[in-house]
Scaffold this motif. Sequence first.
Motif, mmCIF file in Angstrom:
data_model
loop_
_atom_site.group_PDB
_atom_site.id
_atom_site.type_symbol
_atom_site.label_atom_id
_atom_site.label_comp_id
_atom_site.label_asym_id
_atom_site.label_seq_id
_atom_site.Cartn_x
_atom_site.Cartn_y
_atom_site.Cartn_z
ATOM 1 N N THR A 107 0.827 -1.211 0.000
ATOM 2 C CA THR A 107 0.000 0.000 0.000
ATOM 3 C C THR A 107 0.859 1.259 0.000
ATOM 4 O O THR A 107 0.646 2.180 -0.806
ATOM 5 C CB THR A 107 -0.915 0.008 1.240
ATOM 6 O OG1 THR A 107 -1.782 -1.130 1.192
ATOM 7 C CG2 THR A 107 -1.761 1.283 1.281
ATOM 8 N N VAL A 108 1.849 1.303 0.885
ATOM 9 C CA VAL A 108 2.681 2.503 0.990
ATOM 10 C C VAL A 108 3.569 2.665 -0.250
ATOM 11 O O VAL A 108 3.755 3.776 -0.758
ATOM 12 C CB VAL A 108 3.552 2.454 2.255
ATOM 13 C CG1 VAL A 108 4.276 3.775 2.448
ATOM 14 C CG2 VAL A 108 2.712 2.136 3.479
ATOM 15 N N VAL A 109 4.111 1.561 -0.759
ATOM 16 C CA VAL A 109 4.958 1.631 -1.961
ATOM 17 C C VAL A 109 4.139 2.124 -3.139
ATOM 18 O O VAL A 109 4.609 2.957 -3.936
ATOM 19 C CB VAL A 109 5.597 0.263 -2.258
ATOM 20 C CG1 VAL A 109 6.317 0.283 -3.609
ATOM 21 C CG2 VAL A 109 6.580 -0.119 -1.159
ATOM 22 N N ASN A 110 2.902 1.649 -3.272
ATOM 23 C CA ASN A 110 2.044 2.111 -4.374
ATOM 24 C C ASN A 110 1.747 3.601 -4.255
ATOM 25 O O ASN A 110 1.671 4.309 -5.266
ATOM 26 C CB ASN A 110 0.743 1.311 -4.401
ATOM 27 C CG ASN A 110 0.931 -0.067 -5.014
ATOM 28 O OD1 ASN A 110 1.912 -0.314 -5.717
ATOM 29 N ND2 ASN A 110 0.008 -0.976 -4.748
ATOM 30 N N GLU A 111 1.584 4.093 -3.032
ATOM 31 C CA GLU A 111 1.368 5.526 -2.839
ATOM 32 C C GLU A 111 2.596 6.308 -3.308
ATOM 33 O O GLU A 111 2.463 7.340 -3.983
ATOM 34 C CB GLU A 111 1.085 5.821 -1.363
ATOM 35 C CG GLU A 111 -0.282 5.331 -0.902
ATOM 36 C CD GLU A 111 -0.498 5.530 0.585
ATOM 37 O OE1 GLU A 111 -1.617 5.234 1.053
ATOM 38 O OE2 GLU A 111 0.450 5.976 1.277
ATOM 39 N N ASP B 122 9.625 0.325 -8.094
ATOM 40 C CA ASP B 122 9.678 0.091 -6.647
ATOM 41 C C ASP B 122 10.969 0.610 -6.030
ATOM 42 O O ASP B 122 10.972 1.131 -4.913
ATOM 43 C CB ASP B 122 9.527 -1.402 -6.352
ATOM 44 C CG ASP B 122 8.100 -1.898 -6.536
ATOM 45 O OD1 ASP B 122 7.225 -1.075 -6.877
ATOM 46 O OD2 ASP B 122 7.857 -3.107 -6.333
ATOM 47 N N ARG B 123 12.089 0.470 -6.745
ATOM 48 C CA ARG B 123 13.369 0.936 -6.213
ATOM 49 C C ARG B 123 13.313 2.425 -5.910
ATOM 50 O O ARG B 123 13.690 2.865 -4.813
ATOM 51 C CB ARG B 123 14.485 0.646 -7.220
ATOM 52 C CG ARG B 123 15.870 1.086 -6.745
ATOM 53 C CD ARG B 123 16.881 1.083 -7.884
ATOM 54 N NE ARG B 123 16.588 2.061 -8.911
ATOM 55 C CZ ARG B 123 16.308 1.766 -10.172
ATOM 56 N NH1 ARG B 123 16.291 0.518 -10.598
ATOM 57 N NH2 ARG B 123 16.034 2.728 -11.042
ATOM 58 N N SER B 124 12.845 3.212 -6.862
ATOM 59 C CA SER B 124 12.783 4.659 -6.661
ATOM 60 C C SER B 124 11.733 5.024 -5.615
ATOM 61 O O SER B 124 11.937 5.957 -4.823
ATOM 62 C CB SER B 124 12.473 5.360 -7.990
ATOM 63 O OG SER B 124 13.532 5.166 -8.913
ATOM 64 N N ALA B 125 10.627 4.291 -5.606
ATOM 65 C CA ALA B 125 9.593 4.547 -4.600
ATOM 66 C C ALA B 125 10.139 4.311 -3.195
ATOM 67 O O ALA B 125 9.909 5.110 -2.277
ATOM 68 C CB ALA B 125 8.384 3.653 -4.861
ATOM 69 N N LEU B 126 10.883 3.237 -3.018
ATOM 70 C CA LEU B 126 11.455 2.928 -1.707
ATOM 71 C C LEU B 126 12.511 3.962 -1.303
ATOM 72 O O LEU B 126 12.613 4.330 -0.132
ATOM 73 C CB LEU B 126 12.051 1.524 -1.723
ATOM 74 C CG LEU B 126 11.021 0.376 -1.755
ATOM 75 C CD1 LEU B 126 11.692 -0.942 -2.137
ATOM 76 C CD2 LEU B 126 10.317 0.249 -0.410
ATOM 77 N N TRP C 78 17.866 1.216 5.494
ATOM 78 C CA TRP C 78 16.530 1.652 5.917
ATOM 79 C C TRP C 78 15.453 0.853 5.199
ATOM 80 O O TRP C 78 14.480 0.407 5.815
ATOM 81 C CB TRP C 78 16.390 3.152 5.625
ATOM 82 C CG TRP C 78 15.141 3.791 6.165
ATOM 83 C CD1 TRP C 78 15.005 4.464 7.343
ATOM 84 C CD2 TRP C 78 13.854 3.831 5.524
ATOM 85 N NE1 TRP C 78 13.712 4.918 7.484
ATOM 86 C CE2 TRP C 78 12.981 4.542 6.381
ATOM 87 C CE3 TRP C 78 13.356 3.340 4.331
ATOM 88 C CZ2 TRP C 78 11.646 4.772 6.070
ATOM 89 C CZ3 TRP C 78 12.023 3.553 4.010
ATOM 90 C CH2 TRP C 78 11.179 4.265 4.874
ATOM 91 N N ILE C 79 15.623 0.682 3.905
ATOM 92 C CA ILE C 79 14.639 -0.085 3.118
ATOM 93 C C ILE C 79 14.543 -1.525 3.629
ATOM 94 O O ILE C 79 13.450 -2.082 3.766
ATOM 95 C CB ILE C 79 15.027 -0.057 1.618
ATOM 96 C CG1 ILE C 79 14.859 1.362 1.054
ATOM 97 C CG2 ILE C 79 14.197 -1.049 0.818
ATOM 98 C CD1 ILE C 79 15.438 1.551 -0.330
ATOM 99 N N LYS C 80 15.679 -2.108 3.921
ATOM 100 C CA LYS C 80 15.689 -3.484 4.444
ATOM 101 C C LYS C 80 14.975 -3.563 5.791
ATOM 102 O O LYS C 80 14.182 -4.492 6.035
ATOM 103 C CB LYS C 80 17.138 -3.955 4.589
ATOM 104 C CG LYS C 80 17.275 -5.347 5.188
ATOM 105 C CD LYS C 80 18.750 -5.729 5.335
ATOM 106 C CE LYS C 80 18.897 -7.104 6.004
ATOM 107 N NZ LYS C 80 20.344 -7.458 6.158
ATOM 108 N N LYS C 81 15.228 -2.597 6.640
ATOM 109 C CA LYS C 81 14.665 -2.616 7.990
ATOM 110 C C LYS C 81 13.152 -2.411 7.984
ATOM 111 O O LYS C 81 12.406 -3.134 8.676
ATOM 112 C CB LYS C 81 15.327 -1.544 8.844
ATOM 113 C CG LYS C 81 14.790 -1.471 10.274
ATOM 114 C CD LYS C 81 15.537 -0.412 11.084
ATOM 115 C CE LYS C 81 14.983 -0.346 12.510
ATOM 116 N NZ LYS C 81 15.712 0.669 13.317
ATOM 117 N N TYR C 82 12.679 -1.448 7.203
ATOM 118 C CA TYR C 82 11.273 -1.064 7.297
ATOM 119 C C TYR C 82 10.380 -1.647 6.206
ATOM 120 O O TYR C 82 9.161 -1.728 6.383
ATOM 121 C CB TYR C 82 11.145 0.462 7.300
ATOM 122 C CG TYR C 82 11.728 1.094 8.536
ATOM 123 C CD1 TYR C 82 11.088 0.974 9.772
ATOM 124 C CD2 TYR C 82 12.929 1.795 8.488
ATOM 125 C CE1 TYR C 82 11.622 1.548 10.923
ATOM 126 C CE2 TYR C 82 13.469 2.380 9.635
ATOM 127 C CZ TYR C 82 12.812 2.247 10.847
ATOM 128 O OH TYR C 82 13.336 2.807 11.981
#
Length: 318
Positions: free
Chosen positions: A7-11, A28-32, A62-66
């Motif tokens: 949901t958050v990645v799509n936003e 997804d990479r740029s979104a994250l 950060w991406i890995k953690k969250y």
Amino acid sequence: MPRQIKTVVNEALLVLKDLDLPKEQQNDRSALCLLALLNLTRDKQWSELEDPLMGITPIMDWIKKYYKVVYAPNTRETIRRQTMHQFVQAGIAVINPDEAARPVNSPHTVYQISPEVLQLLKQYKTKAWLASLVEYKENQASLAEKYAKIREQEMIPVTTPLGEIVRLTPGEHSELIKNIIEVFGPRFASGSQLLYAGDTGSKLGIFENAALKKLGVTVDEHGKMPDVILYDTERNWLFLIEAVTSHGPVDAKRHVELEQLFTGVEAGLVYVTAFPNRTTMARYLADIAWETEVWVADAPSHLIHFDGDRFLGPYGKE
């Protein structure tokens, strides 16, 4: 309760689309990466965005953690070149806002969401979003130009032998290249043509490809080139100069690499290692190859010769 990752990645993906990022960055990479720059974890809302300073590795951590996405270490360059570079160009992110003169290839390079985009994105998912987005887009080009000008002001101006002004990416390495061109050249290679000067930011800098080809130099990989090439037309000498601030003197291995790169060149080859000061030189003295020269920027009138049957000049050619 934390929202779903998808949901958050799509936003974030919709935000990138609304900001008119190129298709190549709508992924997804740029979104994250955007979420990381905003410190938008799944338990926070868009109105709670922050603007931490983050390097590439901290972004990946950060991406890995969250968001539970693990990027391999060799993905760093992809993130830097295929996401962060475009964020900076678009004025979405600012590079090294804490120290604008920091070289872009520094391991300490950091990024931060721009203040304007931070305030805009805090309006996302509110009634004010569309109006705020329209206003932002009207000023978007000027924002990108503003941050580009800030960076441009920090660039290092270099005067070439022909009197032209070129600008190199900020940093100690570029300062040394400037000294090589403006100080070493007139002293020890007077009247020479500047054929090449590498730049850590652009990887090209000054590149006289036609003149190099005429001398028999074919360049496929800029990473193999010395930092500066000067051509003394009167003596038919090519000065191959390495600028050393943290690594890379003309040691035995590098000497062989340069010999191979310049095989077939009729001009005499003069190998030079340049250091900003004697303290830096002292760290590499044991590595410097014989039959090469050493120049130190803080003692510009002196040249140190490493053995051989002549003080300055090419070997293997009379």
